[in-house]
Design an enzyme around this catalytic site. Structure first.
Site, PDB file in Angstrom:
ATOM      1  N   ARG A  19       0.824  -1.210   0.000  1.00 59.03           N
ATOM      2  CA  ARG A  19       0.000   0.000   0.000  1.00 59.03           C
ATOM      3  C   ARG A  19       0.857   1.259   0.000  1.00 59.03           C
ATOM      4  NH1 ARG A  19      -5.360   1.181   0.816  1.00 59.03           N
ATOM      5  NH2 ARG A  19      -5.756   3.312   1.535  1.00 59.03           N
ATOM      6  N   THR A 174     -17.743   6.686  16.857  1.00 61.37           N
ATOM      7  CA  THR A 174     -18.758   7.351  17.673  1.00 61.37           C
ATOM      8  C   THR A 174     -20.105   6.688  17.409  1.00 61.37           C
ATOM      9  OG1 THR A 174     -17.561   9.437  17.302  1.00 61.37           O
ATOM     10  CG2 THR A 174     -19.735   9.595  18.324  1.00 61.37           C
ATOM     11  N   HIS A 195      -7.549   8.236   4.808  1.00 61.20           N
ATOM     12  CA  HIS A 195      -7.559   7.510   3.539  1.00 61.20           C
ATOM     13  C   HIS A 195      -6.198   6.902   3.207  1.00 61.20           C
ATOM     14  CE1 HIS A 195      -9.263   6.106  -0.045  1.00 61.20           C
ATOM     15  NE2 HIS A 195      -9.767   7.215  -0.548  1.00 61.20           N
ATOM     16  N   ASP A 199      -9.569   2.274   2.716  1.00 60.29           N
ATOM     17  CA  ASP A 199     -10.447   2.673   1.618  1.00 60.29           C
ATOM     18  C   ASP A 199     -11.901   2.405   2.014  1.00 60.29           C
ATOM     19  OD1 ASP A 199      -8.153   3.202  -0.034  1.00 60.29           O
ATOM     20  OD2 ASP A 199      -8.003   1.041  -0.385  1.00 60.29           O
TER      21      ASP A 199
END
Length: 220
Positions: A19, A174, A195, A199
């Protein structure tokens, strides 16, 4: 630091991490955070908690912690040398509200995959730190994620905008007030995540797996 905390980690090598290019893009070129709110059904969860004597708030923190700890994308952070790391485990850094003072304290209770153990630790910490307010806790490990609730209102969306340098990688979770809809009990849950590390697929999987856990929690 509390012996129950486990801030061990692995340093991420960006050049070999699959990544890596995506991470660099959303850190160097376009820093942004994704937020998603989903209504979850908690009727069975509430029924089992009631039968077992567990309180909803710590049990919900436990459920969220279970799902987050199951996936690497939610366990990235920075060590004290500024290196990107993957924590072996992340701990819930949660808001504890004082209704008499209308203030809150931010506490950390060591996570356990066993609900009874976590629930006991939570109640012990609530008693131990009853006099604390806001961010008075000094023994905060680096491997935390943020979690809180708004039990007074059922909302449709919730965004937490973090105005730091744009490098906060930990999840922010939350939830609001749960309400009955026919024979179902609905709880709005929100997740914010950078991000660079996750994703839309990862956000979606979080909610799907959390719903699965709430439908069939391992409660004794």
């Amino acid at each position: 630091m509390n012996d129950n905390f486990c801030p061990s980690h692995t340093v991420v090598e960006l050049d070999t991490w699959e990544r890596g290019p995506v991470f660099r893009h959303f850190i160097d070129d376009l820093r942004c955070v994704m937020s998603l709110t989903v209504d979850l059904e908690i009727s069975r969860f509430l029924k089992q908690l009631s039968a077992s004597g567990f309180r909803f708030y710590p049990a919900m923190i436990w459920a969220v912690s279970n799902v987050l700890n199951a996936h690497a994308e939610f366990r990235y952070g920075w060590d004290d040398q500024g290196r990107l790391v993957l924590w072996d485990r992340i701990e819930p850094y949660y808001a504890h509200f004082h209704p008499d003072r209308e203030t809150f304290a931010k506490l950390v209770t060591p996570f356990s995959s066993d609900l009874e153990t976590f629930h006991r630790r939570f109640l012990e910490d609530r008693t131990r730190y009853a006099a604390l307010d806001h961010f008075d806790l000094t023994d905060v490990p680096p491997n935390t994620f943020d979690v809180s609730c708004l039990p007074w209102v059922r909302y449709r969306s919730f965004d937490m905008h973090i105005f730091d340098s744009g490098t906060y990688l930990a999840p922010v979770v939350t939830w609001g007030k749960y309400e009955r809809e026919g024979d179902r009990t609905i709880l709005p849950v929100s997740l914010n995540i950078h991000h660079a590390v996750a994703d839309g697929f990862h956000l979606s999987r979080f909610f799907l797996e959390l719903q699965e856990l709430l439908d069939a929690p391992e409660i004794s």
